[in-house]
Scaffold this active site. Sequence first.
Site, mmCIF file in Angstrom:
data_model
loop_
_atom_site.group_PDB
_atom_site.id
_atom_site.type_symbol
_atom_site.label_atom_id
_atom_site.label_comp_id
_atom_site.label_asym_id
_atom_site.label_seq_id
_atom_site.Cartn_x
_atom_site.Cartn_y
_atom_site.Cartn_z
ATOM 1 N N SER A 13 40.354 52.287 32.573
ATOM 2 C CA SER A 13 41.618 52.001 31.906
ATOM 3 C C SER A 13 41.662 52.463 30.452
ATOM 4 C CB SER A 13 41.922 50.493 31.963
ATOM 5 O OG SER A 13 40.878 49.743 31.377
ATOM 6 N N SER A 14 40.505 52.703 29.836
ATOM 7 C CA SER A 14 40.516 53.150 28.444
ATOM 8 C C SER A 14 39.194 53.818 28.099
ATOM 9 C CB SER A 14 40.755 51.969 27.487
ATOM 10 O OG SER A 14 39.669 51.058 27.525
ATOM 11 N N ARG A 16 36.613 55.032 24.495
ATOM 12 C CA ARG A 16 36.390 54.864 23.075
ATOM 13 C C ARG A 16 35.198 55.714 22.631
ATOM 14 N NH1 ARG A 16 34.865 49.907 25.185
ATOM 15 N NH2 ARG A 16 36.791 50.281 26.315
ATOM 16 N N ALA A 80 32.016 55.778 38.211
ATOM 17 C CA ALA A 80 31.287 56.559 39.215
ATOM 18 C C ALA A 80 32.227 57.133 40.277
ATOM 19 C CB ALA A 80 30.229 55.682 39.866
ATOM 20 N N HIS A 237 26.631 57.056 34.441
ATOM 21 C CA HIS A 237 27.381 56.001 35.105
ATOM 22 C C HIS A 237 27.450 54.814 34.167
ATOM 23 C CE1 HIS A 237 27.840 52.980 38.657
ATOM 24 N NE2 HIS A 237 28.971 53.186 38.005
ATOM 25 N N ASP A 238 28.652 54.341 33.864
ATOM 26 C CA ASP A 238 28.807 53.312 32.841
ATOM 27 C C ASP A 238 28.000 52.049 33.138
ATOM 28 O OD1 ASP A 238 30.492 52.495 34.935
ATOM 29 O OD2 ASP A 238 32.331 52.659 33.769
ATOM 30 N N THR A 239 27.870 51.687 34.411
ATOM 31 C CA THR A 239 27.058 50.513 34.731
ATOM 32 C C THR A 239 25.587 50.770 34.450
ATOM 33 O OG1 THR A 239 28.624 50.039 36.515
ATOM 34 C CG2 THR A 239 26.607 48.754 36.470
ATOM 35 N N GLN A 305 43.805 42.828 34.039
ATOM 36 C CA GLN A 305 44.440 43.955 33.359
ATOM 37 C C GLN A 305 45.754 44.333 34.032
ATOM 38 O OE1 GLN A 305 41.244 46.719 33.825
ATOM 39 N NE2 GLN A 305 40.075 45.979 32.069
ATOM 40 N N GLY A 408 33.159 44.146 27.927
ATOM 41 C CA GLY A 408 34.346 43.505 27.378
ATOM 42 C C GLY A 408 34.588 42.113 27.916
#
Length: 472
Positions: A13-14, A16, A80, A237-239, A305, A408
């Site tokens: 969703s965003s 940064r 992912a 992968h963010d996780t 969200q 978050g």
Amino acid sequence: MQTCYLAVDIGASSGRHIIGTVEHGVMALHEVYRFENRLIEKNGHLCWDMEGLVQNVIEGLKAAHDAGYTPTTVGIDTWAVDFLLLDADGTPIGDPVAYRDGRTAAMREELEPILPFTKLYARTGIQYQSFNTVYQLCALKKEHPEQLAAADHFLMVPDYLNYRLTGVMANEYTNASTTALVGAISKDWDDEIINRLGLPRKIFGRISTPGTKLGNLSSAVKDYVGFDCTVVLPATHDTGSAFLAVPARDDKAVYLSSGTWSLLGVENKDPITTPASMQANFTNEGGYEYRYRYLKNIMGLWMIQSVRRELGEQTGTRPSFPELIAAAQEASSFAGIVSTGDDRFLAPKSMIKEVKAACKDGGKPVPATTGEVMQTIYNSLSHDYQAAIQELQSLTGKEYTSINIVGGGSQDMYLNQMTANATQLPVFAGPTEGTALGNLMVQMIRAGEFKDLADARASIKKSFTILECNPQ
């Protein structure tokens, strides 16, 4: 000038851009750019605005320079499973279809005679999700076989963004592992699976690991942003990045990366690919230094969200997250509950209506107010966290004594308290920017700022506030 590093952290969703520095073993973060990520409808599918993402990545680099920073290295992490195909000239083929699109709905059943899921899980250790890359590729092969036939390269989203910065193509391990096309033991593309599915083996390149130097910025990018730096592969992968930033006190801690998705699990030295693990739908995703992230995907803050976005469309002003939390607290006795794992919540036209319909279908109290909708979501998330921890204990044979939440969602102390109450375990919340921190940690370890991962994790405890919630 102090040495600094840049994490480009992009969620569903965003996104940064966050600058990281280290002084006397203490890390500091500085956000220099933020942007919205969104889905667009194109040719009958939900797609990512990939050119918009590329432009925002570059604009964020320029914003860092304009703010007075010249990062030594930069690393990109994203969600992912999603990918792009490129031709021999490096030009994208087709649309960058998003995992929330419905094209894969029936693919597991269609593939069962060719590749039973029991075999797929035993070889890759990756849980069933209707949108797994393996199903997306087979859906693409069915709808547009000409695109696969024309493809020379397969790049996942962060791989593609790296390519656009550097001109260098590479498949990074932590993200590649989520495709269900990489062997859990071999840690490489599984040729038997690829051949059984009739996918072109040539498109899958050599797999690189976190910490690998990819290359420097291309001339065009360098000239636009005003500096040059080295692009380094974090856990893309963010996780995978978020799990690195968990300041666990011992090996009895459950990790929870709380964002658009909630990823709940532990780090293991070896994969668990038993029939019981398959039945419980736990996954064995590749991690930094070949750790295995043994976890369960839970829908997460996407539901909240979506409610917030929907209310904003109705009124012209999006309510703040604290306002939504306050509304839930006013309805704290409401007993509505749904299964967050239901595919009906992946991309509904109205999340509010879908939550109400699911409560009705399940014979549960149907929410009538925004507060009751929110409380239903909180009830559901905390219940699903508790159920996942019970399964985790059964599958690993270990008893866990705490929950460590990063991302978050760690800021939502109402959800944290409900999670502590539901699980009867203490919750340690923070750091908030877990994913960006994990991204930066790989860059900093590579640069010699920290000796190893244990040293970097020790710095997190010194650098950031960790809040505690105890069961009530």
